[in-house]
Scaffold this active site. Sequence first.
Site, PDB file in Angstrom:
ATOM      1  N   ARG A   7      39.204  22.316  53.426  1.00 30.25           N
ATOM      2  CA  ARG A   7      39.105  23.521  52.578  1.00 30.25           C
ATOM      3  C   ARG A   7      38.382  23.201  51.280  1.00 30.25           C
ATOM      4  O   ARG A   7      37.593  23.997  50.784  1.00 30.25           O
ATOM      5  CB  ARG A   7      40.507  24.040  52.250  1.00 30.25           C
ATOM      6  CG  ARG A   7      41.243  24.593  53.432  1.00 30.25           C
ATOM      7  CD  ARG A   7      42.688  24.861  53.047  1.00 30.25           C
ATOM      8  NE  ARG A   7      42.805  26.019  52.187  1.00 30.25           N
ATOM      9  CZ  ARG A   7      43.019  27.253  52.648  1.00 30.25           C
ATOM     10  NH1 ARG A   7      43.177  27.462  53.927  1.00 30.25           N
ATOM     11  NH2 ARG A   7      43.095  28.262  51.821  1.00 30.25           N
ATOM     12  N   LEU A  23      42.320  29.817  47.181  1.00 30.13           N
ATOM     13  CA  LEU A  23      41.227  29.004  46.648  1.00 30.13           C
ATOM     14  C   LEU A  23      41.787  27.663  46.171  1.00 30.13           C
ATOM     15  O   LEU A  23      42.850  27.614  45.554  1.00 30.13           O
ATOM     16  CB  LEU A  23      40.553  29.739  45.492  1.00 30.13           C
ATOM     17  CG  LEU A  23      39.741  30.970  45.915  1.00 30.13           C
ATOM     18  CD1 LEU A  23      39.393  31.824  44.707  1.00 30.13           C
ATOM     19  CD2 LEU A  23      38.479  30.571  46.679  1.00 30.13           C
ATOM     20  N   ASN A  48      41.446  38.612  40.778  1.00 31.39           N
ATOM     21  CA  ASN A  48      41.844  39.140  42.089  1.00 31.39           C
ATOM     22  C   ASN A  48      42.429  40.536  41.909  1.00 31.39           C
ATOM     23  O   ASN A  48      43.030  40.838  40.877  1.00 31.39           O
ATOM     24  CB  ASN A  48      42.908  38.220  42.694  1.00 31.39           C
ATOM     25  CG  ASN A  48      43.341  38.655  44.089  1.00 31.39           C
ATOM     26  OD1 ASN A  48      42.518  39.062  44.915  1.00 31.39           O
ATOM     27  ND2 ASN A  48      44.630  38.584  44.364  1.00 31.39           N
ATOM     28  N   HIS A  81      45.152  43.156  43.825  1.00 33.77           N
ATOM     29  CA  HIS A  81      46.236  43.056  44.808  1.00 33.77           C
ATOM     30  C   HIS A  81      47.013  44.374  44.870  1.00 33.77           C
ATOM     31  O   HIS A  81      47.328  44.954  43.825  1.00 33.77           O
ATOM     32  CB  HIS A  81      47.176  41.900  44.421  1.00 33.77           C
ATOM     33  CG  HIS A  81      48.259  41.709  45.416  1.00 33.77           C
ATOM     34  ND1 HIS A  81      48.048  41.020  46.603  1.00 33.77           N
ATOM     35  CD2 HIS A  81      49.537  42.146  45.447  1.00 33.77           C
ATOM     36  CE1 HIS A  81      49.159  41.052  47.309  1.00 33.77           C
ATOM     37  NE2 HIS A  81      50.085  41.716  46.625  1.00 33.77           N
ATOM     38  N   ASP A  83      45.169  31.624  40.124  1.00 31.48           N
ATOM     39  CA  ASP A  83      45.461  30.193  40.071  1.00 31.48           C
ATOM     40  C   ASP A  83      45.667  29.711  41.499  1.00 31.48           C
ATOM     41  O   ASP A  83      45.301  30.407  42.442  1.00 31.48           O
ATOM     42  CB  ASP A  83      46.638  29.904  39.120  1.00 31.48           C
ATOM     43  CG  ASP A  83      47.931  30.539  39.598  1.00 31.48           C
ATOM     44  OD1 ASP A  83      48.005  30.951  40.773  1.00 31.48           O
ATOM     45  OD2 ASP A  83      48.875  30.622  38.788  1.00 31.48           O
ATOM     46  N   GLY A 102      48.260  29.502  43.298  1.00 34.96           N
ATOM     47  CA  GLY A 102      49.353  30.096  44.065  1.00 34.96           C
ATOM     48  C   GLY A 102      48.905  31.312  44.868  1.00 34.96           C
ATOM     49  O   GLY A 102      47.744  31.712  44.850  1.00 34.96           O
ATOM     50  N   ASP A 141      48.701  34.967  45.095  1.00 35.50           N
ATOM     51  CA  ASP A 141      48.748  36.163  44.248  1.00 35.50           C
ATOM     52  C   ASP A 141      49.559  35.921  42.978  1.00 35.50           C
ATOM     53  O   ASP A 141      50.345  36.767  42.543  1.00 35.50           O
ATOM     54  CB  ASP A 141      49.289  37.367  45.042  1.00 35.50           C
ATOM     55  CG  ASP A 141      48.387  37.686  46.238  1.00 35.50           C
ATOM     56  OD1 ASP A 141      47.166  37.701  46.054  1.00 35.50           O
ATOM     57  OD2 ASP A 141      48.907  37.910  47.332  1.00 35.50           O
TER      58      ASP A 141
HETATM   59  C1  GAR Z   1      42.484  45.588  49.047  1.00 36.31           C
HETATM   60  O1  GAR Z   1      43.378  46.652  49.127  1.00 36.31           O
HETATM   61  C2  GAR Z   1      43.069  44.450  48.233  1.00 36.31           C
HETATM   62  O2  GAR Z   1      43.968  44.884  47.263  1.00 36.31           O
HETATM   63  C3  GAR Z   1      43.784  43.641  49.295  1.00 36.31           C
HETATM   64  O3  GAR Z   1      42.928  43.702  50.404  1.00 36.31           O
HETATM   65  C4  GAR Z   1      42.268  44.962  50.422  1.00 36.31           C
HETATM   66  C5  GAR Z   1      40.815  44.734  50.739  1.00 36.31           C
HETATM   67  O4  GAR Z   1      40.115  45.936  50.890  1.00 36.31           O
HETATM   68  N1  GAR Z   1      43.999  42.294  48.833  1.00 36.31           N
HETATM   69  C6  GAR Z   1      45.090  41.570  49.079  1.00 36.31           C
HETATM   70  O5  GAR Z   1      46.011  41.974  49.777  1.00 36.31           O
HETATM   71  C7  GAR Z   1      45.107  40.191  48.434  1.00 36.31           C
HETATM   72  N2  GAR Z   1      46.347  39.531  48.634  1.00 36.31           N
HETATM   73  P1  GAR Z   1      38.523  45.979  50.786  1.00 36.31           P
HETATM   74  O6  GAR Z   1      37.971  44.833  51.630  1.00 36.31           O
HETATM   75  O7  GAR Z   1      38.160  47.318  51.394  1.00 36.31           O
HETATM   76  O8  GAR Z   1      38.128  45.867  49.342  1.00 36.31           O
END
Ligand code: GAR
Length: 179
Positions: free
Chosen positions: A57, A85, A99, A101, A133, A135, A137
Amino acid sequence: MIGVLVSGEGTNLQALIDQGLPVVAVASNKPGVRALRRAEEAGIPAASFPLEDYSSRAERDLAMADWLEQHGASLIVCAGYMHLLTPSFLDRFPGRVVNVHPSLLPAFPGTRSIEEALAAGATETGVTVHLVDEGVDSGPILAQERIPILPGDTPDTLRERLQSVEHRLLPQVVRSLLP
Ligand code: GAR
């Protein structure tokens, strides 16, 4: 200049592009996803960095960081990027990886936040934009916005309302981080 990391549909990437933010490169851990096509349609360099092409990775993340830097990215936005990451990536962009979330973190981290909020019987949830970071989220919160969970909500109806908040909040926060 912004580099965006994606894994799927790319609706948040599209919101950044549509709102005129300077996206200079889009990288994915998964080849062939819709988000990469959205980048190409907008004339933005796009590339995938599948883990199986690298010995670790850390090596994959280094290659991805090199490519993003070569394209002029200095602020990184994870927009539906579904991999952790490693420090080899984060150390290249200290305090400059963001990010989005779909929950009110620290509640419901991970990849099934919407389903878990519904299953827990929560009456509200929301969107968090935070610095990344090592972790899952975790990292300092930059912005949060609440929305109610309505009787009869399904994962699809709730996701649609959450994403309409994401598409406004993420570009707003990212814009505030540009020089
Ligand atoms: C989004 O809703 C984002 O918040 C979530 O993935 C989706 C991607 O949608 N992210 C996570 O869950 C991160 N842990 P998109 O590809 O249409 O932007």
